[in-house]
Design an enzyme around this catalytic site. Structure first.
Site, short mmCIF file in Angstrom:
data_model
loop_
_atom_site.label_atom_id
_atom_site.label_comp_id
_atom_site.label_asym_id
_atom_site.label_seq_id
_atom_site.Cartn_x
_atom_site.Cartn_y
_atom_site.Cartn_z
N THR A 10 0.70 -1.45 0.00
CA THR A 10 0.21 -0.23 0.13
C THR A 10 0.36 0.88 -0.16
O THR A 10 2.21 1.22 -0.83
CB THR A 10 -1.16 0.48 1.50
N GLY A 51 -14.58 3.88 -0.46
CA GLY A 51 -13.46 2.83 -0.89
C GLY A 51 -13.49 1.99 -0.24
O GLY A 51 -12.45 0.74 -0.65
N ASP A 55 -6.11 -3.42 -7.49
CA ASP A 55 -6.85 -2.80 -7.02
C ASP A 55 -8.00 -2.35 -8.09
O ASP A 55 -9.26 -1.13 -8.27
CB ASP A 55 -5.69 -0.96 -7.16
N ALA A 107 -2.39 4.37 -6.79
CA ALA A 107 -3.80 3.59 -6.38
C ALA A 107 -4.21 4.32 -7.45
O ALA A 107 -4.71 3.36 -8.50
CB ALA A 107 -4.94 4.46 -5.38
N GLY A 133 -5.80 12.61 -8.70
CA GLY A 133 -4.82 11.65 -7.70
C GLY A 133 -4.06 11.32 -9.10
O GLY A 133 -4.60 10.42 -9.47
N LYS A 151 4.08 1.91 -4.21
CA LYS A 151 3.24 0.49 -4.93
C LYS A 151 4.05 0.52 -6.24
O LYS A 151 4.51 0.21 -6.80
CB LYS A 151 1.77 0.82 -5.47
N1 LIG Z 1 -9.85 1.54 -0.67
C1 LIG Z 1 -8.94 1.10 -1.48
O1 LIG Z 1 -8.50 -0.42 -1.50
C2 LIG Z 1 -7.56 1.78 -1.67
C3 LIG Z 1 -6.55 1.22 -2.26
C4 LIG Z 1 -5.37 2.15 -2.72
C5 LIG Z 1 -5.34 3.05 -2.15
N2 LIG Z 1 -6.67 3.73 -0.85
C6 LIG Z 1 -5.81 5.21 -0.92
O2 LIG Z 1 -6.00 5.75 -1.92
C7 LIG Z 1 -5.14 7.32 -1.72
C8 LIG Z 1 -3.85 6.99 -2.74
O3 LIG Z 1 -3.14 5.72 -2.48
P1 LIG Z 1 -1.88 5.62 -2.99
O4 LIG Z 1 -1.32 4.41 -3.24
O5 LIG Z 1 -2.28 6.57 -4.58
O6 LIG Z 1 -0.34 7.24 -2.79
P2 LIG Z 1 -0.09 7.76 -3.37
O7 LIG Z 1 0.96 7.01 -4.27
O8 LIG Z 1 0.72 7.99 -1.80
O9 LIG Z 1 -0.46 8.79 -4.31
C9 LIG Z 1 -0.64 10.12 -3.12
C10 LIG Z 1 -1.39 11.12 -4.15
O10 LIG Z 1 -2.38 11.95 -3.39
C11 LIG Z 1 -2.02 13.68 -4.36
N3 LIG Z 1 -2.37 14.28 -2.97
C12 LIG Z 1 -1.72 13.34 -1.10
N4 LIG Z 1 -1.75 14.91 -0.76
C13 LIG Z 1 -2.54 15.82 -1.33
C14 LIG Z 1 -3.02 17.53 -1.26
N5 LIG Z 1 -3.26 17.81 0.76
N6 LIG Z 1 -4.18 17.55 -2.14
C15 LIG Z 1 -3.94 17.45 -3.69
N7 LIG Z 1 -3.70 16.27 -3.36
C16 LIG Z 1 -2.54 15.33 -2.64
C17 LIG Z 1 -0.71 13.36 -4.50
O11 LIG Z 1 -0.72 13.44 -5.15
P3 LIG Z 1 1.29 14.83 -5.36
O12 LIG Z 1 1.11 13.02 -6.92
O13 LIG Z 1 0.73 15.53 -6.22
O14 LIG Z 1 2.01 13.76 -4.07
C18 LIG Z 1 -1.06 11.37 -5.18
O15 LIG Z 1 -1.08 12.40 -6.32
C19 LIG Z 1 -4.75 6.56 -0.74
O16 LIG Z 1 -5.29 7.88 0.51
C20 LIG Z 1 -5.07 5.65 0.24
O17 LIG Z 1 -5.63 4.95 1.93
C21 LIG Z 1 -7.32 3.19 -1.52
#
Ligand SMILES: NC(=O)c1ccc[n+]([C@@H]2O[C@H](COP(=O)([O-])OP(=O)(O)OC[C@H]3O[C@@H](n4cnc5c(N)ncnc54)[C@H](OP(=O)(O)O)[C@@H]3O)[C@@H](O)[C@H]2O)c1
Length: 282
Positions: A63, A242, A103, A132, A128, A67
């Site tokens: 997670t 989610g 995912d 994910a 985003g 990833k």
């Molecule tokens: N339900 C599920 O099964 C599931 C599965 C996977 C993920 N998720 C959730 O999805 C979310 C993203 O996960 P991820 O793995 O993609 O994380 P990640 O790789 O760390 O990516 C985070 C994303 O959020 C953006 N972001 C962070 N803070 C922000 C802000 N203040 N304003 C605008 N954009 C912001 C980042 O933009 P930058 O590129 O500019 O940093 C990036 O696009 C997490 O909260 C996670 O818990 C849920």
């Protein structure tokens, strides 16, 4: 039957629901396993995986924010992981890591199966471009959205995601500051971690929505409150968090590892019922 080891790696990861979900699937299917949460910062990830294998690790979920790093360490990857450039499910086979990404399939199964929603022909906006979003984008295109626009705080990551999709007619990136000028959408997906841990929030214009819009937050629990509240205030017809995706992506991983399809509806209902407000996200 002896237990083999499975784990979810992330940073932070201590409040992940994955150990509970996989334990419930194992009880349902009679599989014997030990599944734990392992916290590893990006620079510690490879070493932590090596130790895990040394201790009998056979499979891992990955997670945030690992990833894309997980994709890089795989000797083999599934087609959907290659399209995503991100891996959330690792399997240790023949002395090598094999990577998959469940995912996108998990999200589409939750929306179309559990929630009975049709994604075909919807104009889609994804906020985003992290790990994910990379898993979800190809699955939305395969599910038949008419167009996919990706907007990210760091625009270069949105551009890279769109380049990886290789469908310039249908998948495009736009700048965050242009959100007020890009029309309305039948599907809006929040794939950011902006609301996690009480972090800074963002403003979205209501002009993005219509009364038929489906708003989906990949987050759940407290982290899904701001975006889903915005969607309801904007008058979106459907607002989905989610939690269902989390259970479905886990079911896909469980089946790949153990060859048994768990009853994901029962586990989803138990989690939804027990924790009306889940406080963490995976
Ligand atoms: N339900 C599920 O099964 C599931 C599965 C996977 C993920 N998720 C959730 O999805 C979310 C993203 O996960 P991820 O793995 O993609 O994380 P990640 O790789 O760390 O990516 C985070 C994303 O959020 C953006 N972001 C962070 N803070 C922000 C802000 N203040 N304003 C605008 N954009 C912001 C980042 O933009 P930058 O590129 O500019 O940093 C990036 O696009 C997490 O909260 C996670 O818990 C849920």
């Amino acid at each position: 039957m002896s237990s083999v080891r499975y784990a979810v790696f992330g940073h932070p990861v201590s409040h992940s629901l994955s150990p509970r979900i996989h334990a419930a699937f194992a009880r349902q299917t009679g599989v014997s396993l030990a599944y734990t949460a392992i916290d590893a910062a990006p620079h510690e990830f490879v070493g932590a995986l090596d130790r895990f294998v040394g201790e009998g690790g056979k499979g891992a979920n990955v997670t945030l924010p690992l990833k894309e790093a997980a994709f890089a360490i795989c000797a083999r990857t599934s087609e959907r992981a290659r399209r995503a450039g991100a891996v959330n499910t690792l399997s240790w086979n023949d002395g090598q890591w094999h990577g998959d990404n469940t995912d996108g399939a998990g999200l589409v199964r939750d929306l179309t199966g559990r929630n009975g929603l049709d994604l075909r022909g919807r104009r889609a906006l994804m906020l985003g471009a992290g790990g994910a979003a990379r898993g979800v984008a190809p699955a939305l295109l395969d599910a038949g959205v008419s167009e996919l626009i990706v907007v990210n705080r760091t625009p270069e990551r949105a551009d890279a995601l769109i380049d990886a999709m290789g469908e310039p007619e249908r998948a495009l990136s736009r700048y965050w500051q242009d959100l007020g000028e890009i029309g309305d959408f039948g599907l809006i997906v929040n794939a950011t971690s902006a609301a996690r841990g009480g972090g800074e929030d963002f403003d979205l214009p209501f002009t993005l929505t219509t009364p038929r819009t489906l708003a989906v937050d990949l987050n759940y629990g407290e982290a899904a409150i701001p975006f889903l509240a915005w969607a309801r205030a904007a008058g979106c017809r459907d607002a989905v968090d989610g939690l269902g995706m989390l259970v479905e992506q886990a079911a896909e991983a469980f089946e790949a590892w153990h060859g048994a399809r768990p009853d994901s509806d029962a586990v989803y209902a138990a989690l939804r019922g027990k924790d009306a407000l889940l406080v963490t996200a995976d």
